[in-house]
Every structure is written in C-alpha cells, then in structure tokens.
Design a protein around this motif. Structure first.
Motif, PDB file in Angstrom:
ATOM      1  N   GLU A 232      26.959   4.744   0.341  1.00 46.47           N
ATOM      2  CA  GLU A 232      27.603   3.861  -0.614  1.00 46.47           C
ATOM      3  C   GLU A 232      26.677   3.535  -1.781  1.00 46.47           C
ATOM      4  O   GLU A 232      27.058   3.629  -2.939  1.00 46.47           O
ATOM      5  CB  GLU A 232      28.056   2.575   0.094  1.00 46.47           C
TER       6      GLU A 232
ATOM      7  N   TYR B 249      28.246  14.461  -5.240  1.00 47.76           N
ATOM      8  CA  TYR B 249      28.744  14.793  -3.910  1.00 47.76           C
ATOM      9  C   TYR B 249      28.643  16.286  -3.601  1.00 47.76           C
ATOM     10  O   TYR B 249      28.859  16.696  -2.466  1.00 47.76           O
ATOM     11  CB  TYR B 249      30.196  14.337  -3.768  1.00 47.76           C
TER      12      TYR B 249
ATOM     13  N   LYS C  60      34.871  10.040  -7.400  1.00 49.47           N
ATOM     14  CA  LYS C  60      34.331   8.977  -6.561  1.00 49.47           C
ATOM     15  C   LYS C  60      34.536   9.349  -5.097  1.00 49.47           C
ATOM     16  O   LYS C  60      35.241  10.313  -4.775  1.00 49.47           O
ATOM     17  CB  LYS C  60      34.999   7.636  -6.869  1.00 49.47           C
ATOM     18  N   GLN C  61      33.953   8.550  -4.216  1.00 46.80           N
ATOM     19  CA  GLN C  61      34.033   8.850  -2.783  1.00 46.80           C
ATOM     20  C   GLN C  61      34.277   7.581  -1.987  1.00 46.80           C
ATOM     21  O   GLN C  61      33.818   6.502  -2.348  1.00 46.80           O
ATOM     22  CB  GLN C  61      32.740   9.511  -2.316  1.00 46.80           C
ATOM     23  N   ARG C  62      35.023   7.747  -0.882  1.00 42.98           N
ATOM     24  CA  ARG C  62      35.317   6.635   0.014  1.00 42.98           C
ATOM     25  C   ARG C  62      35.680   7.197   1.374  1.00 42.98           C
ATOM     26  O   ARG C  62      35.815   8.413   1.550  1.00 42.98           O
ATOM     27  CB  ARG C  62      36.494   5.812  -0.528  1.00 42.98           C
ATOM     28  N   ARG C  63      35.848   6.301   2.348  1.00 45.90           N
ATOM     29  CA  ARG C  63      36.367   6.675   3.668  1.00 45.90           C
ATOM     30  C   ARG C  63      37.753   6.067   3.834  1.00 45.90           C
ATOM     31  O   ARG C  63      37.964   4.889   3.556  1.00 45.90           O
ATOM     32  CB  ARG C  63      35.440   6.196   4.777  1.00 45.90           C
ATOM     33  N   ASN C  64      38.696   6.885   4.325  1.00 42.98           N
ATOM     34  CA  ASN C  64      40.043   6.375   4.520  1.00 42.98           C
ATOM     35  C   ASN C  64      40.159   5.651   5.857  1.00 42.98           C
ATOM     36  O   ASN C  64      39.172   5.483   6.584  1.00 42.98           O
ATOM     37  CB  ASN C  64      41.073   7.504   4.403  1.00 42.98           C
TER      38      ASN C  64
ATOM     39  N   ILE D 189      36.182  11.350   4.947  1.00 43.94           N
ATOM     40  CA  ILE D 189      35.675  11.200   3.588  1.00 43.94           C
ATOM     41  C   ILE D 189      36.677  11.762   2.592  1.00 43.94           C
ATOM     42  O   ILE D 189      37.189  12.867   2.769  1.00 43.94           O
ATOM     43  CB  ILE D 189      34.312  11.891   3.441  1.00 43.94           C
ATOM     44  N   GLU D 190      36.961  10.995   1.547  1.00 46.24           N
ATOM     45  CA  GLU D 190      37.838  11.408   0.461  1.00 46.24           C
ATOM     46  C   GLU D 190      37.062  11.393  -0.847  1.00 46.24           C
ATOM     47  O   GLU D 190      36.395  10.409  -1.166  1.00 46.24           O
ATOM     48  CB  GLU D 190      39.039  10.471   0.333  1.00 46.24           C
ATOM     49  N   ARG D 191      37.104  12.478  -1.591  1.00 46.43           N
ATOM     50  CA  ARG D 191      36.620  12.509  -2.971  1.00 46.43           C
ATOM     51  C   ARG D 191      37.859  12.417  -3.850  1.00 46.43           C
ATOM     52  O   ARG D 191      38.784  13.219  -3.695  1.00 46.43           O
ATOM     53  CB  ARG D 191      35.853  13.793  -3.264  1.00 46.43           C
TER      54      ARG D 191
ATOM     55  N   TYR E  10      26.087   6.719  -3.938  1.00 45.03           N
ATOM     56  CA  TYR E  10      27.226   7.303  -4.617  1.00 45.03           C
ATOM     57  C   TYR E  10      27.802   6.388  -5.679  1.00 45.03           C
ATOM     58  O   TYR E  10      28.487   6.838  -6.583  1.00 45.03           O
ATOM     59  CB  TYR E  10      28.322   7.661  -3.606  1.00 45.03           C
ATOM     60  N   ASP E  11      27.556   5.081  -5.579  1.00 42.48           N
ATOM     61  CA  ASP E  11      28.133   4.163  -6.538  1.00 42.48           C
ATOM     62  C   ASP E  11      27.426   4.218  -7.891  1.00 42.48           C
ATOM     63  O   ASP E  11      27.990   3.819  -8.895  1.00 42.48           O
ATOM     64  CB  ASP E  11      28.092   2.730  -6.005  1.00 42.48           C
TER      65      ASP E  11
END
Length: 434
Positions: free
Chosen positions: A105, A151, A119-123, A128-130, A108-109
């Motif tokens: 986090e 990424y 951007k990247q996150r976790r669902n 992991i979702e880009r 990547y932020d």
C-alpha cells in the motif's frame, strides 16, 4: 608486467600473477574489480533502453539498478517498488508475504513521479485488481499503461506482456448484445426467489452485477460485421461473386469464459433482455426517468480484463465525476436502442488457432497451431445500484421463466454444485410453480 590482469576471474591463480606482486588477491584484485565494475556499468548504460522496453524490469532484487557481473543487468528505474531478494527458505517462511502485506500500500500509493493512471487494490475475495477509474482502456492502451506503472515489477504479473507469443487473431470484434445474465449460487437463488427479485450486494457497495449473454447468433453476426469491415464491398458486382459457403472462423477464437455455458460464479443463470431490465429499473428506482449509464472502471487481473458500467438513478449523485456512456461507437463499448455494442479486443482464453486472410476471396480462415498460448481476455459487466433494503422485483413466474442451469466454470469463485444437480433443482422449481 604493468597494468591489469589479462584474464578473468576463472583464468588462473591470482597469487602467481606479476600484477599483484605475489601477495594474494589484495591490491591487484581490487584494481581488477574496479575496472570490471566500470566496464559493466557502461554496458548496463548502453543496454538500458533495450532492456527496459523489451524485457521488462527485474522484479525481485532491491539492487535492481546495479549492474551484474558478466552480462548487463536489466535496469529498473523504480527499485523502491521492488521486492527484497529473499531466498527460498525466507519466502517459504512467510517473509515475502509479510513484506508484500506491509509494503504494497505505502509503495503503490506514491505514484506522482511515475505518470501512471493505473492503481491497485484488493477486492472482497482478496484478489489483486489493477484498475483505472472513469475510462475503458482498450488492450493496446492498457498494455502501455501497465508497462509504465510500478506494478509491472511485482507479482502477480498478468499475461498482458505475452502479445508477441500470440498468433494472429480477430480483433477488435464488434458484438451487439441485447440480453444480460446474472449468475448465482443455490443460496443466492433461494434469496432471489424469496425476496421476489434482486438485491444489491453488501460487499459490493449495493451494486447488482450482470454480464453480457452471448450465443451463437451474436457470434455469427459479429463475424459478418468483421468481414464487411475488413473487406468493404466496392460494387454490387463484387458482392455477387461471393457465394457465402466458406467455413465460419470466429467461433474457433471465441474461447474465453464469456462465450461458454459454464460460470465461475454459480450454477443458476437469470437471463433477461437489457431493455426489460432498464425499463423495470426506471419504473422502480428512477420514477419513470431514464437511468444513467456511466463508464466506471477498467479492471485487470492476471488474465482477465473487465470493463464495468454503472447504472443508477438520476437522483444518485455520488459518482457524478464519471463520464456517461453515450453512443460512442469508437470506444470499447456503447449503448444504443437497447443494445450494448462491445468492441472486444481479446476474445480467446487460450490461443490454438491462427487467423489467415484471403483478400481476393474476401474471407478469413482459422489455421491450427501447435500447443496453447495463454493471453488476456476481456468482457463487459453492468452494475445496477440498488439502495439498501430495496429489491429490483419481478413476478415469481417471470423469474422462473428466465432461470436456467449452467455448468461449472474453469476456475470457481463461489460454491458450485454441478450442472446435473442444478438442472434438477430448476426443473423441480418450475414444476412446483405450475
């Protein structure tokens, strides 16, 4: 003899060389190391552009910007985003997982200096979702965006960099889809029938998700449009020379999960026309006004690219910053007269055929290739905003008329019970409602 040794590290005993005075590997070896580092650094600088653009960045070493002995090291312009060089024992012991959890986090932020919109996150499932918000990026543009993002040097790495291995395939292909489908599990089925309709998902922010329902008719029509676009008819005489007896080719390439009967999300599929869903949504949530359709996100997984659309009431202003979909026929997808026009850029889950063009005959042919090549596949989803506690309701008979059983998908994301058991449950429900 003055000067540096003429042989490399494996070329003899350093203590016997006249360059270091016979005193082991002290002064002479240090001078040789300095010379080697200088030469390797020059080599790394010369190959920087080639390595960066053709091979990618080193994803493991925290010293990825340093040259390596022997061959030039791949240059990484953002080593702060890369993982430490943990050994196998440390990775097996969980060090690598802890580093990724603690650092992904905060690393990547900070993308102000990278110029990337990705951007990247976790669902909710932990995957992991880009993603890019407010735009639908076609495959070529998304590939360039990914390669210039931080990424691209960390796992999981998508198959988006494998385009050079992929044989020629049709694309983009325009599909015009008038039906959508919602797939659920047995538990979800009981909830839908019990509530008399569809609720928004709690973990999805109150959105009800649908996918495009494509069959052989849509594929055949898309094939005709693809041929007509590739070989425009110049005169009626040329049109009469084509007898239309060539073997269909597009169905050999439509192998992604979008075109299969199975589903990863469940074994019960509700299929409606898009026009009916929009009409009922307008009546129940928009006071008769036309629902707003917005371009939401482009989401990339390891092999999947999802283009999401958001549908909501005109009174819902939480996402007014997103652009409306409109009738842009040049984009990834558009809406017109009850149909979604989707320009698919990646229609195959695995590539086993090569597209051959016959310009004189105005036709294409699919030629088999050896082995399989895995690459990205894309699809379109529609997310209807359902306020908390409310239901997009339908009569039970209408729900059962639109219900069918579907097979298990390749990679299950929910609890699946199999096609035979699901078919028996659907048949029992329809008999009991008569």
């Amino acid at each position: 003899m003055a000067g540096y040794p003429r042989e490399g590290p494996g070329g003899g005993n350093y203590s016997q060389r006249p360059d270091n005075g016979g005193y082991g590997q002290s002064a002479g070896m240090n001078q040789w190391d300095e010379n080697q580092r200088h030469n390797q650094f020059q080599h790394s600088e010369m190959t920087r552009y080639y390595d960066l653009h053709s091979r990618g960045w080193d994803q493991y070493s925290e010293m990825a910007d340093e040259p390596r002995r022997g061959r030039g090291r791949r240059h990484n312009p953002h080593p702060q985003y890369c993982m430490p060089n943990y050994g196998p024992q440390q990775r097996n012991g969980g060090e690598w997982k802890r580093w990724r959890r603690d650092n992904e986090e905060q690393h990547y932020d900070n993308r102000a200096d990278l110029g990337s919109r990705l951007k990247q996150r976790r669902n909710a499932r932990g995957s992991i979702e880009r993603f890019v918000r407010g735009v639908h990026m076609p495959l070529e543009e998304l590939t360039a965006e990914y390669r210039h993002s931080p990424y691209s040097c960390v796992e999981p790495k998508p198959y988006i960099n494998w385009e050079e291995r992929v044989p020629r395939y049709p694309g983009p292909v325009e599909f015009r889809v008038s039906r959508i489908a919602h797939v659920t599990t047995e538990k979800g089925l009981n909830g839908i029938l019990g509530n008399g309709g569809f609720k928004g998902g709690k973990r999805d922010g109150g959105f009800l998700w649908w996918g495009l329902a494509l069959g052989q008719d849509e594929i055949a029509e898309a094939e005709d449009r693809y041929v007509d676009t590739a070989f425009p008819i110049q005169s009626p005489e040329k049109e009469e020379t084509w007898d239309g007896k060539e073997e269909p080719f597009l169905s050999k390439f439509t192998t992604s999960p979008v075109f299969k009967d199975g589903s990863r999300y469940g074994n019960f599929r509700f299929s409606f026309s898009l026009e009916e869903i929009l009409r009922e949504y307008s009546t129940q949530f928009c006071g008769g006004a036309e629902p707003v359709i917005r371009v939401w996100e482009t989401i990339m997984y390891k092999q999947e690219i999802m283009y999401s659309l958001m549908i909501h009431s005109p009174e819902f202003h939480l996402h007014d910053d997103l652009p409306t979909l409109g009738k842009n026929v040049e984009g990834v997808c558009a809406y017109h007269e009850g149909q979604i026009m989707w320009h698919a850029h990646a229609i195959s889950g695995s590539h086993e055929w090569r597209l051959i063009e016959y310009r004189d005959e105005r036709w294409f042919e699919a030629e088999p290739v050896q082995g399989k090549v895995w690459y990205m596949w894309d699809h379109v989803t529609l997310a209807f905003y359902i306020p908390e506690g409310e239901v997009l309701s339908f009569p039970k008979k209408r729900l059962l008329d639109c219900l069918t059983a579907c097979r298990n998908g390749d990679n299950k994301l929910n609890d699946l019970i199999g096609h035979r058991k699901a078919k028996a449950i659907v048949s029992k429900l329809k008999r009991s409602d008569v």
